[in-house]
Design an enzyme around this catalytic site. Structure first.
Site, PDB file in Angstrom:
ATOM      1  N   ARG A  58       0.813  -1.220   0.000  1.00 15.31           N
ATOM      2  CA  ARG A  58       0.000   0.000   0.000  1.00 15.31           C
ATOM      3  C   ARG A  58       0.847   1.270   0.000  1.00 15.31           C
ATOM      4  O   ARG A  58       0.365   2.341  -0.385  1.00 15.31           O
ATOM      5  CB  ARG A  58      -1.002  -0.009   1.153  1.00 15.31           C
ATOM      6  CG  ARG A  58      -2.208  -0.907   0.862  1.00 15.31           C
ATOM      7  CD  ARG A  58      -3.291  -0.723   1.906  1.00 15.31           C
ATOM      8  NE  ARG A  58      -2.826  -1.141   3.217  1.00 15.31           N
ATOM      9  CZ  ARG A  58      -3.075  -2.317   3.787  1.00 15.31           C
ATOM     10  NH1 ARG A  58      -3.826  -3.197   3.160  1.00 15.31           N
ATOM     11  NH2 ARG A  58      -2.603  -2.604   4.969  1.00 15.31           N
ATOM     12  N   GLU A  95       4.218 -10.786  15.211  1.00 16.09           N
ATOM     13  CA  GLU A  95       3.687 -11.371  16.442  1.00 16.09           C
ATOM     14  C   GLU A  95       4.179 -12.816  16.584  1.00 16.09           C
ATOM     15  O   GLU A  95       4.633 -13.230  17.646  1.00 16.09           O
ATOM     16  CB  GLU A  95       2.160 -11.320  16.401  1.00 16.09           C
ATOM     17  CG  GLU A  95       1.514 -11.562  17.738  1.00 16.09           C
ATOM     18  CD  GLU A  95      -0.011 -11.473  17.647  1.00 16.09           C
ATOM     19  OE1 GLU A  95      -0.661 -11.765  18.651  1.00 16.09           O
ATOM     20  OE2 GLU A  95      -0.534 -11.134  16.556  1.00 16.09           O
TER      21      GLU A  95
END
Lengths: 170, 170
Positions: A58, A95
């Site tokens: 993006r 994560e």
């Protein structure tokens, strides 16, 4: 221009418990997209930036248009295996596990002034990896521009020695 | 401007026998990137296009800047699972197996004039999938713009009822 009204909350995307900030309504609106780009390029004078580094994918949306507004070159920071020529790599922590970004070794020359661009500043992992890539090529990171910053993830603290700007904070 | 000198041949990428056309030297050069965008937007008048549809991910680089030049909205055609809101999907065939593109259902309104953008026209699979997505939303595809066209793959033949333009042919 209040950008908040062009950002859509999507609950439980990409996984349960996450509220995703969808920027597609902003991109679809010519005036809102234009105003966002205006604000993201305003800190820089034409000629004061040598390269925009856009983070996949993006970041590409904003990076191309920002490079044209500032009259400078565009460099892609991509996921591993996407860049075809000689590249350097920086890993960053997710994560669970790690991911990495790559940049072509010929993309930045010594002392070039570089602005790093992405849609979102979250934990700062990709931002920090991008800074390291630029600095390994001896570029000078003069700023980082984001449309959205998730303040509660404190990404800004990891890159606080650099000028960081975001148009929207959550 | 001769764009050829800004496109780098990378042999055996992404796999043996393929010569990859690397556009990063063009993007890095402010004048070349600007000239490419100028040529890719020239067929359209400001106000004559409602939406640019940019194909993930290198189409994003051109799509954002083209939308700003034409004063219109930008819509993303993305790989499956990337778009967070209600979306429709079109599959297309690869050498082995299939892939797909998605577009948000609220991204295009009936009769909107749409230009589809990507860096490369190869077999035409993603171009055709993008056309179908736009037409399922009742949009009107008024043109397809590519930086590079690989003529020998004959992608143009699959989309010949639409105006197709490429700045470079191989």
């Amino acid at each position: 221009m209040r950008f908040e009204s062009f950002i859509r909350d999507i609950p439980d995307f990409p996984k349960p418990g996450i509220i995703f900030k969808d920027i597609t309504p902003l991109l679809m609106d010519a005036a809102a997209f234009d105003a966002a780009l205006e604000r993201m390029t305003k800190p820089y004078q034409t000629g004061s930036v040598d390269k925009i580094v856009a983070i996949e994918s993006r970041g590409f949306i904003f990076g191309g248009a920002m490079a044209r507004r500032l009259g400078c070159g565009l460099v892609l920071a991509r996921k591993p295996g996407k860049l075809p020529a000689d590249a350097i790599r920086e890993e960053y922590t997710l994560e669970y596990g790690t991911n990495a970004l790559e940049i072509h070794t010929d993309s930045i020359r010594e002392d070039e002034r570089v602005v790093i661009v992405d849609d979102l500043l979250a934990t700062g992992g990709t931002a920090l990896a991008s800074i390291r890539l630029v600095e390994r090529l001896k570029g000078n990171v003069v700023g980082l521009e984001f449309l959205i910053e998730l303040d509660f993830l404190k990404g800004r603290e990891r890159i606080r020695q650099y000028p960081v700007r975001s148009q929207l904070h959550y």
